[in-house]
Design an enzyme around this catalytic site. Structure first.
Site, PDB file in Angstrom:
ATOM      1  N   ILE A 163       0.467  39.063   5.011  1.00  0.00           N
ATOM      2  CA  ILE A 163      -0.107  40.060   4.087  1.00  0.00           C
ATOM      3  C   ILE A 163      -0.263  39.535   2.657  1.00  0.00           C
ATOM      4  O   ILE A 163      -0.949  40.142   1.849  1.00  0.00           O
ATOM      5  CB  ILE A 163       0.693  41.399   3.987  1.00  0.00           C
ATOM      6  CG1 ILE A 163       2.186  41.153   3.983  1.00  0.00           C
ATOM      7  CG2 ILE A 163       0.259  42.384   5.033  1.00  0.00           C
ATOM      8  CD1 ILE A 163       2.968  42.365   3.511  1.00  0.00           C
ATOM      9  N   HIS A 204       9.684  31.887  11.936  1.00  0.00           N
ATOM     10  CA  HIS A 204       8.223  31.937  11.887  1.00  0.00           C
ATOM     11  C   HIS A 204       7.661  30.646  11.313  1.00  0.00           C
ATOM     12  O   HIS A 204       8.267  30.029  10.440  1.00  0.00           O
ATOM     13  CB  HIS A 204       7.733  33.123  11.032  1.00  0.00           C
ATOM     14  CG  HIS A 204       8.290  33.152   9.654  1.00  0.00           C
ATOM     15  ND1 HIS A 204       9.555  33.612   9.362  1.00  0.00           N
ATOM     16  CD2 HIS A 204       7.755  32.767   8.458  1.00  0.00           C
ATOM     17  CE1 HIS A 204       9.772  33.519   8.058  1.00  0.00           C
ATOM     18  NE2 HIS A 204       8.700  32.997   7.488  1.00  0.00           N
TER      19      HIS A 204
HETATM   20  P1  AMP Z   1       9.023  33.094   4.355  1.00  0.00           P
HETATM   21  O1  AMP Z   1       9.116  32.914   2.871  1.00  0.00           O
HETATM   22  O2  AMP Z   1       8.803  31.792   5.072  1.00  0.00           O
HETATM   23  O3  AMP Z   1      10.202  33.870   4.927  1.00  0.00           O
HETATM   24  O4  AMP Z   1       7.700  33.918   4.611  1.00  0.00           O
HETATM   25  C1  AMP Z   1       7.647  35.246   4.965  1.00  0.00           C
HETATM   26  C2  AMP Z   1       6.200  35.646   4.932  1.00  0.00           C
HETATM   27  O5  AMP Z   1       6.065  36.897   5.564  1.00  0.00           O
HETATM   28  C3  AMP Z   1       5.632  35.803   3.511  1.00  0.00           C
HETATM   29  O6  AMP Z   1       4.555  34.889   3.332  1.00  0.00           O
HETATM   30  C4  AMP Z   1       5.180  37.252   3.463  1.00  0.00           C
HETATM   31  O7  AMP Z   1       3.979  37.436   2.763  1.00  0.00           O
HETATM   32  C5  AMP Z   1       5.029  37.593   4.934  1.00  0.00           C
HETATM   33  N1  AMP Z   1       5.205  39.004   5.264  1.00  0.00           N
HETATM   34  C6  AMP Z   1       6.210  39.821   4.886  1.00  0.00           C
HETATM   35  N2  AMP Z   1       6.039  41.052   5.408  1.00  0.00           N
HETATM   36  C7  AMP Z   1       4.913  41.001   6.151  1.00  0.00           C
HETATM   37  C8  AMP Z   1       4.194  41.960   6.935  1.00  0.00           C
HETATM   38  N3  AMP Z   1       4.634  43.215   7.081  1.00  0.00           N
HETATM   39  N4  AMP Z   1       3.050  41.567   7.537  1.00  0.00           N
HETATM   40  C9  AMP Z   1       2.604  40.296   7.397  1.00  0.00           C
HETATM   41  N5  AMP Z   1       3.239  39.352   6.681  1.00  0.00           N
HETATM   42  C10 AMP Z   1       4.369  39.701   6.055  1.00  0.00           C
END
Ligand code: AMP
Ligand code: ZN
Length: 135
Positions: free
Chosen positions: A31, A99
């Protein structure tokens, strides 16, 4: 995992722009994308991070990263893509559900790679030895 946002996305309790799904894996758009088309590839079975994940969980994810990466590249007409993963809070992990990020890249997109350091004389061998001892 009750409060895990990615588990909620898997269960359909939170919306997502889903782009791929199979028995073990889900991919959807981030997002807050680094670039439009930035995708996240996650296992359906909760795992906190890369360090704690079994190879049975990681291996199919990497296969999907490749599949999704190629589709993202074509879909948003990118020149390439990064596959990356933040393991642990110090590395920038915010969501504690394993992820991989698939980030489309363009020539001259202005995204600068990490800054590089230099080893002092002889240092590279001692650092390599310290790591090798742990393997
Ligand atoms: P990280 O810093 O590797 O933990 O990345 C987590 C990612 O998840 C970030 O880039 C956020 O923008 C993304 N994120 C968080 N909530 C959501 C959501 N509900 N839908 C899609 N992406 C998300
Ligand atoms: Zn989860």
């Amino acid at each position: 995992m009750e409060n895990c946002i990615f588990c909620k996305i898997i269960k359909g309790e939170l919306p997502s722009a889903k782009i791929y799904e199979d028995e073990e894996t889900l991919a959807f758009l981030d997002i807050q994308p680094v670039q439009l088309g930035h995708a996240l590839v996650i296992p359906k079975k909760h795992s906190d991070n890369f360090s704690q994940s079994l190879s049975e969980v990681i291996n199919p994810l990497l296969h999907v990263c490749q599949k999704v990466g190629e589709a993202v590249k074509k879909g948003v007409a990118a020149d390439g893509y990064n596959v990356s993963m933040n393991n642990g809070e110090a590395a920038g992990q915010i969501v504690h559900h394993l992820h991989f990020h698939v980030i489309p890249r363009y020539f001259n997109d202005g995204l600068k790679p990490w800054p590089h350091k230099k080893y002092k004389e002889g240092e590279i061998a001692s650092v390599a030895a310290k790591i090798t001892r742990e393997l």
